[in-house]
Scaffold this motif. Structure first.
Motif, PDB file in Angstrom:
ATOM      1  N   TYR A  16       0.814  -1.208   0.000  1.00  0.00           N
ATOM      2  CA  TYR A  16       0.000   0.000   0.000  1.00  0.00           C
ATOM      3  C   TYR A  16       0.850   1.262   0.000  1.00  0.00           C
ATOM      4  N   HIS A  17       0.244   2.302  -0.524  1.00  0.00           N
ATOM      5  CA  HIS A  17       0.818   3.642  -0.580  1.00  0.00           C
ATOM      6  C   HIS A  17      -0.356   4.592  -0.393  1.00  0.00           C
ATOM      7  N   TYR A  18      -0.190   5.641   0.393  1.00  0.00           N
ATOM      8  CA  TYR A  18      -1.291   6.585   0.586  1.00  0.00           C
ATOM      9  C   TYR A  18      -0.760   7.997   0.757  1.00  0.00           C
ATOM     10  N   GLY A  19      -1.681   8.948   0.669  1.00  0.00           N
ATOM     11  CA  GLY A  19      -1.313  10.340   0.854  1.00  0.00           C
ATOM     12  C   GLY A  19      -2.492  11.154   1.342  1.00  0.00           C
ATOM     13  N   PHE A  20      -2.204  12.357   1.820  1.00  0.00           N
ATOM     14  CA  PHE A  20      -3.217  13.287   2.307  1.00  0.00           C
ATOM     15  C   PHE A  20      -3.213  14.528   1.432  1.00  0.00           C
ATOM     16  N   GLY A  21      -4.371  15.180   1.351  1.00  0.00           N
ATOM     17  CA  GLY A  21      -4.379  16.422   0.607  1.00  0.00           C
ATOM     18  C   GLY A  21      -5.759  16.954   0.323  1.00  0.00           C
ATOM     19  N   LEU A  22      -5.806  17.738  -0.744  1.00  0.00           N
ATOM     20  CA  LEU A  22      -7.012  18.432  -1.163  1.00  0.00           C
ATOM     21  C   LEU A  22      -7.529  17.814  -2.457  1.00  0.00           C
ATOM     22  N   PHE A  23      -8.801  17.440  -2.456  1.00  0.00           N
ATOM     23  CA  PHE A  23      -9.477  17.016  -3.679  1.00  0.00           C
ATOM     24  C   PHE A  23     -10.067  18.291  -4.257  1.00  0.00           C
ATOM     25  N   ASP A  24      -9.454  18.800  -5.336  1.00  0.00           N
ATOM     26  CA  ASP A  24      -9.812  20.126  -5.827  1.00  0.00           C
ATOM     27  C   ASP A  24     -11.062  20.109  -6.707  1.00  0.00           C
ATOM     28  N   LYS A  25     -11.487  21.310  -7.126  1.00  0.00           N
ATOM     29  CA  LYS A  25     -12.731  21.429  -7.903  1.00  0.00           C
ATOM     30  C   LYS A  25     -12.630  20.781  -9.278  1.00  0.00           C
TER      31      LYS A  25
ATOM     32  N   GLY B 296     -11.433  17.822  -9.560  1.00  0.00           N
ATOM     33  CA  GLY B 296     -11.500  16.400  -9.261  1.00  0.00           C
ATOM     34  C   GLY B 296     -10.145  15.721  -9.234  1.00  0.00           C
ATOM     35  N   VAL B 297      -9.126  16.472  -8.817  1.00  0.00           N
ATOM     36  CA  VAL B 297      -7.759  15.964  -8.770  1.00  0.00           C
ATOM     37  C   VAL B 297      -7.244  16.055  -7.335  1.00  0.00           C
ATOM     38  N   TRP B 298      -6.549  15.014  -6.886  1.00  0.00           N
ATOM     39  CA  TRP B 298      -5.914  15.045  -5.575  1.00  0.00           C
ATOM     40  C   TRP B 298      -4.623  15.848  -5.644  1.00  0.00           C
ATOM     41  N   VAL B 299      -4.469  16.795  -4.719  1.00  0.00           N
ATOM     42  CA  VAL B 299      -3.272  17.612  -4.609  1.00  0.00           C
ATOM     43  C   VAL B 299      -2.691  17.372  -3.212  1.00  0.00           C
ATOM     44  N   ALA B 300      -1.471  16.889  -3.147  1.00  0.00           N
ATOM     45  CA  ALA B 300      -0.838  16.628  -1.846  1.00  0.00           C
ATOM     46  C   ALA B 300      -0.631  17.948  -1.112  1.00  0.00           C
ATOM     47  N   LYS B 301      -1.275  18.089   0.036  1.00  0.00           N
ATOM     48  CA  LYS B 301      -1.161  19.287   0.872  1.00  0.00           C
ATOM     49  C   LYS B 301      -1.347  18.862   2.323  1.00  0.00           C
ATOM     50  N   PRO B 302      -0.745  19.603   3.243  1.00  0.00           N
ATOM     51  CA  PRO B 302      -0.987  19.311   4.662  1.00  0.00           C
ATOM     52  C   PRO B 302      -2.456  19.568   5.009  1.00  0.00           C
ATOM     53  N   ILE B 303      -3.008  18.694   5.825  1.00  0.00           N
ATOM     54  CA  ILE B 303      -4.398  18.842   6.264  1.00  0.00           C
ATOM     55  C   ILE B 303      -4.440  19.885   7.373  1.00  0.00           C
ATOM     56  N   PRO B 304      -5.348  20.872   7.287  1.00  0.00           N
ATOM     57  CA  PRO B 304      -5.464  21.854   8.373  1.00  0.00           C
ATOM     58  C   PRO B 304      -5.837  21.171   9.687  1.00  0.00           C
TER      59      PRO B 304
END
Length: 134
Positions: A69-78, A80-88
């Motif tokens: 497995y591999h995973y990441g956190f971020g923003l699902f933008d308008k 419809g793309v995942w952008v790796a960003k720190p979660i507030p």
């Protein structure tokens, strides 16, 4: 995956769909299974088609012993793309909770039901997830 692994791509998709709303069949292939969670809406006052979400994405790749497995956190933008960003900080607990819930269900499926292992990928940059891995 080794030849003695008896579940086909179609059967794996059925099993992964049963985990809940996380499995994204359209983004999955026999050599890569994609899951995600749009855990926290950034701005619920926006129109639904332009809302963005904090959350996570998770990929499984078959291996001889089971899955990596591999995973990441971020923003699902308008778009419809995942952008790796720190979660507030105000969204972090909810995002972590959905990932923990999903991972527990995935461990049960892979380890107990499929009698396979679930291991971190060599490319994993996030912390290894705790669970009932074999």
């Amino acid at each position: 995956m080794s030849d003695n692994f008896t579940l086909s791509h179609g059967r794996l998709k059925t099993r992964f769909t049963a985990l809940g709303p996380y499995f994204r069949e359209g983004l999955s292939e026999p050599d890569r299974y994609f899951f995600d969670s749009l855990s926290v809406c950034v701005d619920a006052n926006k129109e639904p088609d332009v809302r963005e979400f904090w959350g996570w994405w998770f990929e499984l790749t078959p291996s001889d012993q089971g899955f990596n497995y591999h995973y990441g956190f971020g923003l699902f933008d308008k778009e419809g793309v995942w952008v790796a960003k720190p979660i507030p900080s105000d969204a972090r607990e909810a995002v972590d909770k959905t990932l923990t819930h999903f991972y527990a269900k995935l461990c049960t499926l892979v380890n107990d039901d499929l009698s396979r292992t679930l291991s971190p990928s060599q490319t994993l940059s996030e912390p290894e997830l705790a669970g009932n891995e074999s």
